[in-house]
Design an enzyme around this catalytic site. Sequence first.
Site, PDB file in Angstrom:
ATOM      1  N   GLY A  28       0.849  -1.189   0.000  1.00  0.00           N
ATOM      2  CA  GLY A  28       0.000   0.000   0.000  1.00  0.00           C
ATOM      3  C   GLY A  28       0.878   1.230   0.000  1.00  0.00           C
ATOM      4  N   TYR A  29       0.237   2.368  -0.200  1.00  0.00           N
ATOM      5  CA  TYR A  29       0.966   3.639  -0.302  1.00  0.00           C
ATOM      6  C   TYR A  29       0.479   4.624   0.749  1.00  0.00           C
ATOM      7  CZ  TYR A  29       3.095   1.840  -4.443  1.00  0.00           C
ATOM      8  OH  TYR A  29       3.836   1.062  -5.287  1.00  0.00           O
ATOM      9  N   ILE A  30       1.391   5.045   1.605  1.00  0.00           N
ATOM     10  CA  ILE A  30       1.103   6.099   2.561  1.00  0.00           C
ATOM     11  C   ILE A  30       1.001   7.419   1.802  1.00  0.00           C
ATOM     12  CG2 ILE A  30       2.026   7.400   4.520  1.00  0.00           C
ATOM     13  CD1 ILE A  30       3.175   4.708   5.539  1.00  0.00           C
ATOM     14  N   GLU A  82      -3.314   4.961   1.618  1.00  0.00           N
ATOM     15  CA  GLU A  82      -4.359   5.452   0.734  1.00  0.00           C
ATOM     16  C   GLU A  82      -5.189   4.270   0.254  1.00  0.00           C
ATOM     17  OE1 GLU A  82      -1.932   7.283  -2.274  1.00  0.00           O
ATOM     18  OE2 GLU A  82      -1.564   9.062  -1.066  1.00  0.00           O
TER      19      GLU A  82
END
Length: 155
Positions: A28-30, A82
């Site tokens: 996942g992407y912060i 996100e």
Amino acid sequence: MAQEIERKFLVTGDYKSRAYEQSRIVQGYISSARGRTVRVRIRSGKGYLTIKGASDASGLSRYEWEKEIPLNEAEDLMKLCEPGVIDKTRYLVRSGRHTFEVDEFYGENEGLVVVEVELASEDEAFEKPDFIGQEVTGDIRYYNSQLRKRPYTTW
């Protein structure tokens, strides 16, 4: 600064029979802001935090920093990411002096298979395996951070 230099291609043939290792990856992407991404990855029971800078004009090179972190911390950080998760299996295939990373995607990116090779310099020669197809280096649609926002099945 650690520079990542890699080329990316679509896959057009059999790679699984040549793979010497495979692992499932969920990431996942912060932050997936253009030019600076912060990624959390869980791979083979281990956690990783990665920060990547902007790609150069060719899309071949960019800054990359990665550290292994405890699995429980990676799981906690995934909750801060996100919306949208990348789920894939990575297959490692040797060809010549290089290791090629073949990613087979699942979920909303089902059907997409890409291969990357990391290089020591932008003009380094490498032996292409026969499953390599069209080059997509620098095409942002194939960046994992973008596949999370605009999945392959929606193209």
